[in-house]
Scaffold this motif. Structure first.
Motif, PDB file in Angstrom:
ATOM      1  N   ALA A   1      -2.539  -7.307  17.814  1.00 28.48           N
ATOM      2  CA  ALA A   1      -1.310  -6.883  18.488  1.00 28.48           C
ATOM      3  C   ALA A   1      -1.574  -6.583  19.963  1.00 28.48           C
ATOM      4  O   ALA A   1      -0.759  -6.927  20.836  1.00 28.48           O
ATOM      5  N   LEU A   2      -2.705  -5.931  20.259  1.00 26.75           N
ATOM      6  CA  LEU A   2      -3.055  -5.648  21.659  1.00 26.75           C
ATOM      7  C   LEU A   2      -3.331  -6.939  22.429  1.00 26.75           C
ATOM      8  O   LEU A   2      -2.915  -7.077  23.589  1.00 26.75           O
ATOM      9  N   LEU A   3      -4.017  -7.877  21.789  1.00 27.58           N
ATOM     10  CA  LEU A   3      -4.249  -9.177  22.426  1.00 27.58           C
ATOM     11  C   LEU A   3      -2.921  -9.891  22.667  1.00 27.58           C
ATOM     12  O   LEU A   3      -2.715 -10.507  23.714  1.00 27.58           O
ATOM     13  N   SER A   4      -2.010  -9.799  21.715  1.00 24.41           N
ATOM     14  CA  SER A   4      -0.682 -10.397  21.882  1.00 24.41           C
ATOM     15  C   SER A   4       0.018  -9.811  23.097  1.00 24.41           C
ATOM     16  O   SER A   4       0.613 -10.544  23.900  1.00 24.41           O
ATOM     17  N   ALA A   5      -0.034  -8.490  23.241  1.00 21.52           N
ATOM     18  CA  ALA A   5       0.597  -7.832  24.391  1.00 21.52           C
ATOM     19  C   ALA A   5      -0.034  -8.298  25.698  1.00 21.52           C
ATOM     20  O   ALA A   5       0.673  -8.563  26.684  1.00 21.52           O
TER      21      ALA A   5
ATOM     22  N   LEU B   1       0.424 -11.825  30.559  1.00 22.38           N
ATOM     23  CA  LEU B   1      -0.025 -12.964  31.368  1.00 22.38           C
ATOM     24  C   LEU B   1       1.002 -14.086  31.347  1.00 22.38           C
ATOM     25  O   LEU B   1       1.229 -14.744  32.365  1.00 22.38           O
ATOM     26  N   THR B   2       1.630 -14.294  30.200  1.00 23.03           N
ATOM     27  CA  THR B   2       2.684 -15.311  30.090  1.00 23.03           C
ATOM     28  C   THR B   2       3.764 -15.061  31.118  1.00 23.03           C
ATOM     29  O   THR B   2       4.228 -15.989  31.795  1.00 23.03           O
ATOM     30  N   THR B   3       4.193 -13.825  31.233  1.00 24.10           N
ATOM     31  CA  THR B   3       5.258 -13.489  32.178  1.00 24.10           C
ATOM     32  C   THR B   3       4.827 -13.757  33.610  1.00 24.10           C
ATOM     33  O   THR B   3       5.574 -14.360  34.391  1.00 24.10           O
ATOM     34  N   ILE B   4       3.637 -13.325  33.963  1.00 22.54           N
ATOM     35  CA  ILE B   4       3.158 -13.514  35.345  1.00 22.54           C
ATOM     36  C   ILE B   4       3.001 -14.996  35.659  1.00 22.54           C
ATOM     37  O   ILE B   4       3.480 -15.491  36.690  1.00 22.54           O
ATOM     38  N   PHE B   5       2.331 -15.738  34.756  1.00 23.27           N
ATOM     39  CA  PHE B   5       2.134 -17.169  34.985  1.00 23.27           C
ATOM     40  C   PHE B   5       3.465 -17.910  35.025  1.00 23.27           C
ATOM     41  O   PHE B   5       3.661 -18.810  35.844  1.00 23.27           O
ATOM     42  N   ALA B   6       4.392 -17.539  34.146  1.00 23.33           N
ATOM     43  CA  ALA B   6       5.696 -18.206  34.106  1.00 23.33           C
ATOM     44  C   ALA B   6       6.488 -17.934  35.373  1.00 23.33           C
ATOM     45  O   ALA B   6       7.111 -18.846  35.927  1.00 23.33           O
ATOM     46  N   LYS B   7       6.474 -16.691  35.825  1.00 23.94           N
ATOM     47  CA  LYS B   7       7.228 -16.339  37.038  1.00 23.94           C
ATOM     48  C   LYS B   7       6.746 -17.177  38.222  1.00 23.94           C
ATOM     49  O   LYS B   7       7.550 -17.660  39.022  1.00 23.94           O
ATOM     50  N   ILE B   8       5.447 -17.376  38.315  1.00 26.39           N
ATOM     51  CA  ILE B   8       4.898 -18.202  39.390  1.00 26.39           C
ATOM     52  C   ILE B   8       5.221 -19.675  39.140  1.00 26.39           C
ATOM     53  O   ILE B   8       5.609 -20.405  40.046  1.00 26.39           O
ATOM     54  N   GLY B   9       5.098 -20.109  37.883  1.00 25.32           N
ATOM     55  CA  GLY B   9       5.267 -21.515  37.541  1.00 25.32           C
ATOM     56  C   GLY B   9       6.689 -22.039  37.602  1.00 25.32           C
ATOM     57  O   GLY B   9       6.889 -23.240  37.764  1.00 25.32           O
ATOM     58  N   ILE B  10       7.687 -21.170  37.474  1.00 25.54           N
ATOM     59  CA  ILE B  10       9.073 -21.659  37.461  1.00 25.54           C
ATOM     60  C   ILE B  10       9.685 -21.779  38.851  1.00 25.54           C
ATOM     61  O   ILE B  10      10.834 -22.186  38.973  1.00 25.54           O
ATOM     62  N   GLN B  11       8.912 -21.479  39.869  1.00 23.03           N
ATOM     63  CA  GLN B  11       9.437 -21.614  41.228  1.00 23.03           C
ATOM     64  C   GLN B  11       9.652 -23.092  41.533  1.00 23.03           C
ATOM     65  O   GLN B  11       8.734 -23.902  41.408  1.00 23.03           O
ATOM     66  N   GLY B  12      10.879 -23.444  41.858  1.00 22.05           N
ATOM     67  CA  GLY B  12      11.187 -24.818  42.239  1.00 22.05           C
ATOM     68  C   GLY B  12      11.404 -25.754  41.054  1.00 22.05           C
ATOM     69  O   GLY B  12      11.404 -26.972  41.233  1.00 22.05           O
ATOM     70  N   ILE B  13      11.562 -25.225  39.844  1.00 24.81           N
ATOM     71  CA  ILE B  13      11.783 -26.058  38.669  1.00 24.81           C
ATOM     72  C   ILE B  13      12.855 -25.395  37.804  1.00 24.81           C
ATOM     73  O   ILE B  13      12.972 -24.169  37.790  1.00 24.81           O
ATOM     74  N   ASP B  14      13.646 -26.191  37.124  1.00 23.42           N
ATOM     75  CA  ASP B  14      14.647 -25.645  36.217  1.00 23.42           C
ATOM     76  C   ASP B  14      13.947 -24.889  35.088  1.00 23.42           C
ATOM     77  O   ASP B  14      12.945 -25.361  34.535  1.00 23.42           O
ATOM     78  N   SER B  15      14.469 -23.741  34.731  1.00 24.51           N
ATOM     79  CA  SER B  15      13.816 -22.909  33.715  1.00 24.51           C
ATOM     80  C   SER B  15      13.796 -23.579  32.336  1.00 24.51           C
ATOM     81  O   SER B  15      12.846 -23.392  31.570  1.00 24.51           O
ATOM     82  N   ASP B  16      14.798 -24.404  32.026  1.00 25.24           N
ATOM     83  CA  ASP B  16      14.801 -25.096  30.737  1.00 25.24           C
ATOM     84  C   ASP B  16      13.708 -26.162  30.684  1.00 25.24           C
ATOM     85  O   ASP B  16      13.028 -26.315  29.659  1.00 25.24           O
ATOM     86  N   LEU B  17      13.510 -26.881  31.785  1.00 23.34           N
ATOM     87  CA  LEU B  17      12.428 -27.865  31.840  1.00 23.34           C
ATOM     88  C   LEU B  17      11.076 -27.162  31.745  1.00 23.34           C
ATOM     89  O   LEU B  17      10.166 -27.629  31.056  1.00 23.34           O
ATOM     90  N   ALA B  18      10.955 -26.028  32.403  1.00 24.72           N
ATOM     91  CA  ALA B  18       9.712 -25.254  32.327  1.00 24.72           C
ATOM     92  C   ALA B  18       9.440 -24.812  30.890  1.00 24.72           C
ATOM     93  O   ALA B  18       8.285 -24.865  30.419  1.00 24.72           O
ATOM     94  N   THR B  19      10.484 -24.409  30.172  1.00 18.86           N
ATOM     95  CA  THR B  19      10.326 -24.007  28.774  1.00 18.86           C
ATOM     96  C   THR B  19       9.870 -25.188  27.934  1.00 18.86           C
ATOM     97  O   THR B  19       9.007 -25.044  27.059  1.00 18.86           O
TER      98      THR B  19
END
Length: 143
Positions: A10-14, A19-37
């Motif tokens: 559970a701690l590893l999941s958290a 990290l998912t949130t941080i990487f995603a926030k950086i990665g979705i710049q300039g791309i549609d969020s549905d395509l990123a998903t």
């Protein structure tokens, strides 16, 4: 595995969720969020397929019961909807605000588990769940 191994996972999941949130926030710049998903999902499928195969955990999925299939499909649909909504929220809002509000799921899981799975959290656990809910409200309020 020992009785507390769930806590490590559970701690590893958290940590990975953060990290998912941080990487995603950086990665979705300039791309549609549905395509990123979609891109994220394809990567997850590929990595999990290799992982399951390499660890020898592959079995015939068609041997599963219709009930198992039904609930796994429902879970997948809920996951997909959650990811689409989460990435859209991340694209529109601050990661430090979106992620905690997303964790309102903690409160909802407790309520759904109570209603549908007959789980009975202790008073101390309900207090913690209420505190998570209160934290979400505090974060959501514009002062």
């Amino acid at each position: 595995m020992n009785a507390n191994s769930w806590l490590l996972w559970a701690l590893l999941s958290a940590a990975f969720a953060a990290l998912t949130t941080i990487f995603a926030k950086i990665g979705i710049q300039g791309i549609d969020s549905d395509l990123a998903t979609l891109i994220r999902t394809v990567v997850i499928v590929a990595v999990l397929a290799v992982f399951v195969w390499l660890t020898g955990k592959w079995s015939n999925p068609f041997a599963l019961s219709p009930k198992t299939w039904g609930f796994l499909v429902l879970s997948a649909l809920a996951t997909g909807a959650s990811w689409v909504c989460y990435f859209r929220a991340l694209q529109l809002g601050d990661a430090a605000k979106v992620a905690p509000i997303d964790k309102l799921s903690v409160v909802l899981v407790a309520l759904f588990a109570f209603l549908f799975l007959a789980e009975r959290p202790s008073l101390q656990e309900w207090i913690g769940i209420a505190m998570v809910g209160a934290g979400v409200v505090v974060i959501a309020l514009k002062v």
